[in-house]
Design an enzyme around this catalytic site. Sequence first.
Site, PDB file in Angstrom:
ATOM      1  N   GLN A   1       2.825  22.776  27.138  1.00 39.95           N
ATOM      2  CA  GLN A   1       3.207  21.365  27.249  1.00 39.95           C
ATOM      3  C   GLN A   1       2.358  20.496  26.310  1.00 39.95           C
ATOM      4  O   GLN A   1       2.878  19.642  25.572  1.00 39.95           O
ATOM      5  CB  GLN A   1       3.017  20.879  28.698  1.00 39.95           C
TER       6      GLN A   1
ATOM      7  N   ARG B   1      -5.728  33.628  25.940  1.00 35.65           N
ATOM      8  CA  ARG B   1      -4.519  34.443  26.120  1.00 35.65           C
ATOM      9  C   ARG B   1      -3.730  34.479  24.822  1.00 35.65           C
ATOM     10  O   ARG B   1      -3.972  33.681  23.913  1.00 35.65           O
ATOM     11  CB  ARG B   1      -3.644  33.855  27.241  1.00 35.65           C
TER      12      ARG B   1
ATOM     13  N   HIS C   1       5.775  35.529  27.621  1.00 34.69           N
ATOM     14  CA  HIS C   1       4.526  36.010  28.215  1.00 34.69           C
ATOM     15  C   HIS C   1       4.117  37.392  27.692  1.00 34.69           C
ATOM     16  O   HIS C   1       4.957  38.271  27.493  1.00 34.69           O
ATOM     17  CB  HIS C   1       4.672  36.107  29.740  1.00 34.69           C
TER      18      HIS C   1
ATOM     19  N   THR D   1      43.315  23.450  14.654  1.00 34.13           N
ATOM     20  CA  THR D   1      41.938  23.884  14.356  1.00 34.13           C
ATOM     21  C   THR D   1      41.933  24.758  13.104  1.00 34.13           C
ATOM     22  O   THR D   1      40.937  24.829  12.382  1.00 34.13           O
ATOM     23  CB  THR D   1      41.293  24.617  15.548  1.00 34.13           C
TER      24      THR D   1
ATOM     25  N   LYS E   1      37.104  23.529  15.659  1.00 38.08           N
ATOM     26  CA  LYS E   1      36.904  24.925  15.234  1.00 38.08           C
ATOM     27  C   LYS E   1      35.415  25.225  15.267  1.00 38.08           C
ATOM     28  O   LYS E   1      34.596  24.447  14.771  1.00 38.08           O
ATOM     29  CB  LYS E   1      37.437  25.108  13.803  1.00 38.08           C
TER      30      LYS E   1
END
Length: 296
Positions: free
Chosen positions: A226, A177, A254, A58, A13
């Site tokens: 990263q 940025r 972005h 379920t 479920k």
Amino acid sequence: MTEVVLKEQRYGKDRVRLIKVIRTGKWHEVIELTVRVLLEGEFETSYTHGDNSKVVATDTMKNTVYVLAKKTVNIKCIELFATEIGKHFVNTYSHVTKASVLITKHRWTRMLVDGKLHDHSFARDGEETRITEVVVKRDKVEIKSGLKGLLVLKTTGSAFYGFHRDQYTTLPESTDRILSTVIDATWTYSIPNPSAISKIPYCTIFDSIRKLTLDTFATDDSVSVQATLYLMAKRILEIHKEVTSVSYGLPNKHCFAFDLERFGLKNSGADTDIYVPFEDPSGLITATVERVKSKL
Ligand SMILES: O=c1[nH]c(=O)c2[nH]c(=O)[nH]c2[nH]1
């Protein structure tokens, strides 16, 4: 005739939603959870022969979640509540070999009214959730925890330059940025023996990992998503010995400078202050980091 074989199967479920109110006099706490239970075991003939005799409905699973939510003393610790649910299914049904229980805990923040914490009113601040996925087998329990949907943004302290360029590269290098992402983090716990399950301070570790993640995001002079991801995971593994591996999924949402030169306005380099946030497409930076295994 084509011969086929049932390769794998599990069922259960999903999206069982519940709220538990804990009342201490007028002081109330609210816990909102969404639960998924998936069972594995000797259910092959329900797929191959239409034999439902071993199928735990379920609907029964859903009812069980509500019953256990009523009875448990561990509702605030989703890792322990998920373990209870998983153990219930493996211990109750001898043909169930594995129960996977995913719990999502939704955030309700107590309201401040006239400068005082209100005793029974709460507000939802954003889409962030806390999760755990517990897998209970006959002889072992695996616990993974995490946070999902933590939206963050910083307006400087992020760069991306020196990347590979070829005939399809148009992205300019950037030394300053906006960096924005929606943090998904998961980590696995080391469970050396069954008695360790109840000894791990899951909530303290969760709070610490969330703080380490946010602090690193804010203070790292990021050269890429990263590198920042790796630093977050490294710091967690340095501090929390109970954690064996850390995974992040970080979309790079972005934000690019809008071209205002066309209107005679400077909006590049140090003059940039008008950006367009893009929902799609986003980058998606993912990795799993773990400790180097000792050779001793
Ligand atoms: O931190 C980043 N990593 C990338 O791999 C990448 N690619 C891209 O276009 N911008 C960024 N930013």
